[in-house]
Scaffold this active site. Sequence first.
Site, PDB file in Angstrom:
ATOM      1  CB  CYS A   9      36.848 -33.526  -3.475  1.00 48.78           C
ATOM      2  SG  CYS A   9      37.379 -35.109  -4.171  1.00 48.78           S
ATOM      3  CG  ASP A 128      46.021 -33.324  -0.431  1.00 46.25           C
ATOM      4  OD1 ASP A 128      45.885 -32.510   0.509  1.00 46.25           O
ATOM      5  OD2 ASP A 128      45.277 -34.319  -0.569  1.00 46.25           O
TER       6      ASP A 128
END
Length: 207
Positions: A9, A128
Amino acid sequence: MAVVRSKICGITRVEDALVAAEAGADAIGLVFYAKSPRAVTVQQARQIVAALPPFITTVGLFVNASRCEVGEILDAVPLDVLQFHGDETPAECEGHGRPWFKALRVKAGEGIEAQAARYAGASAILLDTFVAGVPGGTGEMFDWSLIPDRLPKPVILAGGLTAQNVQQAIAQVRPFAVDISGGVEQSKGIKDAAKVREFVERVRSVM
């Protein structure tokens, strides 16, 4: 154990996207959030996507973007999947004509299972690290033991992953995929090719 997928990412450069693809990453993430040091413009995103070989999934990351903003980016950039990383409701994630997943920030005392169940239309749930005021990309790990054994959707594990800890993370969490950004960088938004290759190699070597 099923093959674990990997996503790199925070890609901001064509060369970094190509390194990820050549290393064997399954997906790349493009950040459409102006406050992020890894944010890309529509023009950058178009160039990156155009350079990719086939079979690499392109994921667009949004943080509390308006429906209009998401639509404008989708009109301009051929994204495969949407990642919602803010406080979006299930209704705000739906209806964009793309598969999507929702990021949840994990902290003790908050029921991840109940949160995940709200997003019934998601293809997956990304877990996360919770850091107050920061939607993601913190580079910090969370306590993987807080993850319930059974979630209603495939789990994408993020937060503080590196080549050094990803095999342990996979063994403990058994996620569908792992997602990394800061752990393979020279500086924010600039990837380190050797770190990208090592990370993907470690993921692919898990049996």
